[in-house]
Design a protein around this motif. Structure first.
Motif, mmCIF file in Angstrom:
data_model
loop_
_atom_site.group_PDB
_atom_site.id
_atom_site.type_symbol
_atom_site.label_atom_id
_atom_site.label_comp_id
_atom_site.label_asym_id
_atom_site.label_seq_id
_atom_site.Cartn_x
_atom_site.Cartn_y
_atom_site.Cartn_z
ATOM 1 N N HIS A 291 0.817 -0.884 -0.125
ATOM 2 C CA HIS A 291 0.142 -0.224 0.098
ATOM 3 C C HIS A 291 0.813 1.375 0.498
ATOM 4 O O HIS A 291 2.346 1.233 0.557
ATOM 5 C CB HIS A 291 -0.964 0.074 1.467
ATOM 6 C CG HIS A 291 -1.971 -1.158 1.114
ATOM 7 N ND1 HIS A 291 -1.656 -2.036 1.441
ATOM 8 C CD2 HIS A 291 -3.449 -1.379 1.173
ATOM 9 C CE1 HIS A 291 -2.920 -2.846 1.441
ATOM 10 N NE2 HIS A 291 -3.787 -2.058 1.597
ATOM 11 N N VAL A 292 0.680 2.602 -0.340
ATOM 12 C CA VAL A 292 -1.085 2.407 -1.165
ATOM 13 C C VAL A 292 -0.415 3.185 -2.879
ATOM 14 O O VAL A 292 -0.797 3.856 -3.536
ATOM 15 C CB VAL A 292 -1.207 3.821 -0.487
ATOM 16 C CG1 VAL A 292 -1.814 3.538 0.052
ATOM 17 C CG2 VAL A 292 -0.844 4.901 -0.400
ATOM 18 N N SER A 294 -0.176 2.295 -6.640
ATOM 19 C CA SER A 294 -1.066 1.573 -7.794
ATOM 20 C C SER A 294 -1.350 0.673 -7.907
ATOM 21 O O SER A 294 0.954 0.208 -8.578
ATOM 22 C CB SER A 294 -1.507 2.893 -8.979
ATOM 23 O OG SER A 294 -0.710 3.041 -9.455
ATOM 24 N N LEU A 296 -4.776 -0.049 -7.172
ATOM 25 C CA LEU A 296 -4.661 -0.188 -5.871
ATOM 26 C C LEU A 296 -5.749 -1.335 -4.820
ATOM 27 O O LEU A 296 -6.378 -2.382 -6.265
ATOM 28 C CB LEU A 296 -5.626 0.799 -5.498
ATOM 29 C CG LEU A 296 -5.586 2.846 -5.285
ATOM 30 C CD1 LEU A 296 -6.179 3.668 -5.306
ATOM 31 C CD2 LEU A 296 -4.830 2.786 -4.479
ATOM 32 N N PHE A 297 -5.733 -2.048 -4.013
ATOM 33 C CA PHE A 297 -6.562 -2.700 -3.319
ATOM 34 C C PHE A 297 -7.729 -3.047 -3.664
ATOM 35 O O PHE A 297 -8.183 -1.455 -3.012
ATOM 36 C CB PHE A 297 -5.867 -3.523 -1.924
ATOM 37 C CG PHE A 297 -4.302 -3.671 -2.175
ATOM 38 C CD1 PHE A 297 -4.267 -5.123 -2.746
ATOM 39 C CD2 PHE A 297 -3.441 -3.019 -1.972
ATOM 40 C CE1 PHE A 297 -2.427 -5.864 -2.857
ATOM 41 C CE2 PHE A 297 -2.033 -3.370 -1.795
ATOM 42 C CZ PHE A 297 -1.956 -4.952 -2.213
ATOM 43 N N GLU A 298 -8.377 -3.984 -3.257
ATOM 44 C CA GLU A 298 -10.440 -3.434 -3.507
ATOM 45 C C GLU A 298 -10.567 -4.806 -2.652
ATOM 46 O O GLU A 298 -11.938 -5.394 -2.487
ATOM 47 C CB GLU A 298 -10.925 -3.461 -4.750
ATOM 48 C CG GLU A 298 -10.542 -3.131 -5.660
ATOM 49 C CD GLU A 298 -11.053 -2.791 -7.005
ATOM 50 O OE1 GLU A 298 -12.457 -3.449 -7.284
ATOM 51 O OE2 GLU A 298 -10.731 -2.201 -8.073
ATOM 52 N N THR A 299 -10.159 -4.780 -0.854
ATOM 53 C CA THR A 299 -10.334 -5.331 0.199
ATOM 54 C C THR A 299 -12.124 -5.061 0.121
ATOM 55 O O THR A 299 -12.200 -4.216 1.148
ATOM 56 C CB THR A 299 -9.478 -5.443 0.968
ATOM 57 O OG1 THR A 299 -8.275 -5.397 0.715
ATOM 58 C CG2 THR A 299 -9.930 -6.275 2.286
ATOM 59 N N CYS A 310 -11.621 4.781 -3.180
ATOM 60 C CA CYS A 310 -10.501 4.030 -3.430
ATOM 61 C C CYS A 310 -9.491 4.140 -2.791
ATOM 62 O O CYS A 310 -8.813 3.334 -2.164
ATOM 63 C CB CYS A 310 -10.535 3.132 -4.891
ATOM 64 S SG CYS A 310 -9.918 1.204 -4.844
ATOM 65 N N TYR A 311 -8.798 4.840 -2.669
ATOM 66 C CA TYR A 311 -7.607 5.374 -2.201
ATOM 67 C C TYR A 311 -7.765 5.409 -0.952
ATOM 68 O O TYR A 311 -7.260 5.441 0.281
ATOM 69 C CB TYR A 311 -7.213 7.012 -3.311
ATOM 70 C CG TYR A 311 -5.595 6.731 -2.284
ATOM 71 C CD1 TYR A 311 -4.500 6.437 -3.117
ATOM 72 C CD2 TYR A 311 -5.426 7.734 -1.808
ATOM 73 C CE1 TYR A 311 -3.577 6.605 -2.216
ATOM 74 C CE2 TYR A 311 -4.308 8.697 -1.073
ATOM 75 C CZ TYR A 311 -2.947 8.108 -1.456
ATOM 76 O OH TYR A 311 -2.058 8.347 -1.164
ATOM 77 N N ASN A 314 -7.749 2.207 1.602
ATOM 78 C CA ASN A 314 -6.468 1.416 1.558
ATOM 79 C C ASN A 314 -5.865 1.984 1.999
ATOM 80 O O ASN A 314 -4.865 1.765 2.940
ATOM 81 C CB ASN A 314 -6.149 2.032 -0.719
ATOM 82 C CG ASN A 314 -6.080 0.405 -1.571
ATOM 83 O OD1 ASN A 314 -5.789 -0.362 -2.011
ATOM 84 N ND2 ASN A 314 -7.762 0.831 -1.817
ATOM 85 N N GLU A 317 -7.283 0.754 5.414
ATOM 86 C CA GLU A 317 -6.790 -0.647 5.333
ATOM 87 C C GLU A 317 -5.837 -0.652 5.917
ATOM 88 O O GLU A 317 -4.382 -1.371 6.223
ATOM 89 C CB GLU A 317 -7.279 -1.037 3.959
ATOM 90 C CG GLU A 317 -6.694 -2.879 3.927
ATOM 91 C CD GLU A 317 -6.898 -3.331 2.741
ATOM 92 O OE1 GLU A 317 -6.818 -5.168 2.605
ATOM 93 O OE2 GLU A 317 -7.161 -2.894 1.803
#
Length: 463
Positions: A291-292, A294, A296-299, A310-311, A314, A317
């Motif tokens: 993280h962070v 790109s 980006l994760f989509e947990t 989304c940022y 992240n 998270e």
């Protein structure tokens, strides 16, 4: 008579044993947990002024320890900044700065990397009896002359254990995110291959129809050139997920390409397990988060929970991950003998965004510029937080110039490493952190982008 003498003797023996145990505990070298986030802007964190993103765990580290307000990365890009961090020296000294267009390592299969002759804080601490681990991103090379020689691998630079990304996280690693490796060159090569292919097909049709006399050798030559042009575009770029997006455990490839969706949880689990395995001995853990950066994760647990898309998800998270690792250290009773450190490798990526999720890069607060932007402050000013209960006063703020390169001499000092070393550009931070001095030892700080000097910070003595 025997019973009268026996009780004091037993008491003396117990006191002696207790005294030895206490002395051994006091003499034990401290543990180190270094946490580095990728591409985090200083303005993204609550304790540095953000009031719209929730970072309670990072803020807690600051409230329980020392916050640095002028903490500076040695470069605004991953590879040179991390090389300087690991070695305590500007990347120019180790050859990890470039004059070309690509100022970071772009291909895991290349021969570039941190030279084997270069010292790292992990190597120094390993020589002092520490168990050392790196979990997460490396991005300082793997091989030199052939596949498998691993001359630049973390294991060769002082890390007893490595789990994670020997390279970095790129858009190419996640299906549907496109490519961010020399995208304009990819377009040029692809168009060249298409033009050659169309030209070849046209000439074949002309020869077959008898409209013009076309040499067979010309057709063969064009065919071979078309094949070569297609290979030059396809092999290095379309196969990037296979080449670059891998996970290693020590020197074994365990995923190729990696499964990005579960990467955050696995990195956290590996970091926690390393702490648990080594809780009875001095250890260094470098937890280098994905993280962070790109893509980006989509947990699912964090998707849609922040106010910044989304940022922001992240970021929150990432803060949760920091909190879980801190909780692990505390639950094992290690807090009072563990220096925890939180930072970013450089500033946020201002220009990173896409039409699907919007903002993909960070916020650098009041500072102009960002990642890859030379001497502008936004690209190099980063969070710097130290926590060590019982050693560092809670809630301390240090408003003096400091550097990521300062970690190397600080760790050496705390590990009681007095062996000769090379010329270092960092300075031991403990006097500043503990409040025994008020001024940083940095008189000049040089700000490079690649091999070019973009700015100099002067901190004159006595002012």
């Amino acid at each position: 008579m025997r019973s009268t003498l026996g009780a004091p003797l037993l008491l003396l023996l117990l006191l002696a044993a207790g005294s030895d145990g206490t002395g051994a505990e006091m003499d034990r070298k401290p543990n180190f947990v270094l946490m580095m986030v990728d591409d985090l802007g200083i303005g993204d964190v609550g304790c540095y002024g953000n009031d719209t993103i929730r970072t309670p765990n990072i803020d807690r580290l600051a409230s329980e320890g020392v916050k640095l307000t002028q903490h500076i990365a040695a470069a605004p890009l991953c590879t040179p900044s991390r090389a300087a961090f690991m070695t305590g020296r500007y990347a120019l000294r180790s050859g990890m700065a470039s004059a070309g267009r690509a100022q970071v390592l772009l291909f895991l299969g290349g021969s570039g990397g941190l030279p084997a002759s270069e010292g790292t804080f992990a190597k120094r601490l390993q020589q002092q009896g520490y168990t050392t681990g790196l979990v997460g991103k490396w991005h300082l090379g793997v091989n030199c002359e052939r596949r498998g020689d691993h001359c630049h691998h973390p294991n060769q630079h002082g890390f007893s254990y490595f789990y994670g990304l020997p390279f970095t996280l790129f858009n190419d690693c996640m299906p549907g995110e496109g490519s961010d490796v020399m995208a304009d060159l990819q377009v040029t090569l692809r168009h060249m291959a298409i033009i050659l292919g169309v030209g070849l097909f046209t000439l074949v049709c002309v020869r077959a129809s008898g409209l013009l006399e076309v040499s067979l050798w010309l057709l063969v030559s064009l065919f071979l050139i078309s094949i070569l042009a297609t290979a030059v575009w396809y092999v290095p770029f379309k196969l990037l997920p296979t080449w670059n997006c891998i996970i290693m455990r020590n020197q074994d490839v365990i995923e190729q390409p990696m499964t990005v969706e579960t990467l955050p949880q696995r990195l956290l689990g590996e970091a926690q397990n390393f702490v648990r395995r080594n809780s009875d001995r001095p250890f260094l853990l470098f937890f280098s988060l994905a993280h962070v950066h790109s893509p980006l994760f989509e947990t699912p647990a964090f998707a849609g929970k922040s106010r910044h898309g989304c940022y922001g998800d992240n970021l929150e998270e990432m803060d949760w991950i920091i909190g879980k690792l801190t909780e692990t250290v505390d639950s094992l009773g290690l807090a009072n003998n563990t220096l925890m450190y939180f930072t970013s490798d450089h500033g946020g990526h201002l220009e990173d965004a896409n039409s699907r999720i919007g903002q993909s890069g960070g916020w650098n607060g009041i500072y102009k510029g960002g990642k890859a932007m030379g001497g502008w402050e936004g690209g190099i000013r980063v969070p710097g937080i130290f926590r060590w209960p019982g050693r560092l006063a809670a809630g301390t703020v240090v408003d003096e110039p400091t550097s990521l390169m300062d970690l190397y001499p600080t760790l050496k000092y705390l590990a009681k490493d007095t062996l000769p070393d090379r010329l270092l550009d960092g300075h031991n931070l403990m006097p500043l952190l503990e409040g025994s001095v008020k001024r940083s030892e940095h008189e000049f700080m040089f700000h490079y982008c690649g091999v070019y000097l973009n700015a100099v910070r002067w901190h004159p003595p006595g002012i």
